[in-house]
Write a protein that holds these residues in place. Structure first.
Motif, short mmCIF file in Angstrom:
data_model
loop_
_atom_site.label_atom_id
_atom_site.label_comp_id
_atom_site.label_asym_id
_atom_site.label_seq_id
_atom_site.Cartn_x
_atom_site.Cartn_y
_atom_site.Cartn_z
N ARG A 103 -7.19 6.67 6.10
CA ARG A 103 -8.08 7.81 6.32
C ARG A 103 -8.66 8.34 5.01
NH1 ARG A 103 -4.65 11.38 10.65
NH2 ARG A 103 -4.93 10.00 12.42
N SER A 104 -7.86 8.31 3.96
CA SER A 104 -8.34 8.88 2.69
C SER A 104 -9.39 7.99 2.03
CB SER A 104 -7.17 9.13 1.74
OG SER A 104 -6.62 7.91 1.28
N ASP A 105 -9.27 6.67 2.18
CA ASP A 105 -10.24 5.75 1.58
C ASP A 105 -10.29 4.47 2.43
OD1 ASP A 105 -11.85 4.13 0.02
OD2 ASP A 105 -10.82 4.60 -1.86
N PRO A 106 -10.98 4.54 3.59
CA PRO A 106 -10.97 3.40 4.51
C PRO A 106 -11.54 2.11 3.92
CG PRO A 106 -12.50 5.11 5.27
CD PRO A 106 -11.76 5.66 4.10
N ASP A 107 -12.57 2.21 3.11
CA ASP A 107 -13.16 1.00 2.53
C ASP A 107 -12.16 0.28 1.63
OD1 ASP A 107 -15.57 1.46 3.84
OD2 ASP A 107 -16.46 2.50 2.12
N ARG A 108 -11.48 1.02 0.80
CA ARG A 108 -10.48 0.42 -0.09
C ARG A 108 -9.31 -0.15 0.70
NH1 ARG A 108 -6.75 3.70 -4.36
NH2 ARG A 108 -5.47 1.94 -5.01
N TYR A 109 -8.80 0.64 1.64
CA TYR A 109 -7.65 0.21 2.43
C TYR A 109 -7.94 -1.06 3.22
CZ TYR A 109 -3.85 0.29 5.82
OH TYR A 109 -2.77 -0.06 6.59
N VAL B 41 0.86 -1.17 0.00
CA VAL B 41 0.00 0.00 0.00
C VAL B 41 0.90 1.22 0.00
CG1 VAL B 41 -1.80 1.26 1.23
CG2 VAL B 41 -1.77 -1.24 1.30
N TYR B 42 0.73 2.08 -1.00
CA TYR B 42 1.59 3.25 -1.11
C TYR B 42 0.86 4.33 -1.88
CZ TYR B 42 2.62 1.61 -5.85
OH TYR B 42 2.52 1.21 -7.15
N SER B 43 1.53 5.46 -2.07
CA SER B 43 0.88 6.59 -2.71
C SER B 43 1.86 7.34 -3.61
CB SER B 43 0.34 7.55 -1.64
OG SER B 43 -0.09 8.76 -2.24
N VAL C 153 -6.71 -5.11 2.96
CA VAL C 153 -6.11 -5.83 4.10
C VAL C 153 -6.90 -7.12 4.37
CG1 VAL C 153 -5.67 -5.75 6.59
CG2 VAL C 153 -5.09 -3.77 5.15
N ARG C 154 -8.23 -7.00 4.44
CA ARG C 154 -9.07 -8.18 4.70
C ARG C 154 -8.89 -9.25 3.62
NH1 ARG C 154 -12.66 -4.38 6.51
NH2 ARG C 154 -13.63 -4.18 4.47
N ARG D 99 -0.04 -8.08 -4.15
CA ARG D 99 -1.18 -7.21 -4.46
C ARG D 99 -0.71 -5.79 -4.22
NH1 ARG D 99 -7.37 -7.27 -2.29
NH2 ARG D 99 -7.91 -5.21 -3.07
N VAL D 100 -1.07 -4.90 -5.11
CA VAL D 100 -0.64 -3.51 -5.02
C VAL D 100 -1.87 -2.61 -4.92
CG1 VAL D 100 0.49 -1.64 -6.29
CG2 VAL D 100 1.49 -3.92 -6.29
N GLU D 101 -1.84 -1.71 -3.96
CA GLU D 101 -2.87 -0.69 -3.83
C GLU D 101 -2.16 0.66 -3.84
OE1 GLU D 101 -6.21 -0.82 -3.83
OE2 GLU D 101 -6.22 -3.00 -3.96
#
Length: 126
Positions: A100-106, A58-60, A110-111, A86-88
């Motif tokens: 915080r910016s997109d809790p559902d996606r984050y 997970v990165y930005s 993870v799940r 997997r890359v987000e």
């Protein structure tokens, strides 16, 4: 961090710590980041101790502490070693602000990654 002063103070402290570390490491001939990257490529870095265990990155594009190019290079390397990844990649969020910016996606990523790891671990033990 919410205030510009706090961000600047933290950046200054980390920068100073890095300069001190880099000076000592250079004097001793140690490349911490090369060693860390090598370690992160080992299968037993994860509790599952398997190259089959999925990894989530997970990165930005706006992270000033860990540049997107560094993460992407590492992902290419571990994929080349056969790891499931997997890359987000988030757009616009700063370091560790992705949840915080997109809790559902984050948290969804993870799940899903943990769910896949549990499935693989169960299959490996059967």
């Amino acid at each position: 961090m919410r205030t510009r002063i706090a961000r600047l103070a933290t950046t200054a402290a980390f920068s100073l710590a890095y300069v001190v570390y880099a000076s000592i490491a250079t004097a001793l001939g140690v490349d911490f980041f090369a060693e860390m990257h090598a370690f992160m490529g080992e299968p037993d870095v994860l509790l599952v101790a398997s190259a089959d265990a999925p990894r989530l990155y997970v990165y930005s594009d706006k992270d000033e502490m860990v540049r997107a190019e560094v993460v992407e290079k590492h992902v290419r390397r571990v994929r080349g070693l056969g790891y499931t990844t997997r890359v987000e990649k988030f757009v616009g969020s700063r370091h560790v602000q992705h949840a915080r910016s997109d809790p559902d996606r984050y948290w969804g990523a993870v799940r899903e990654t943990w769910s896949e790891a549990c499935k693989r671990c169960t299959r490996a033990r059967l």
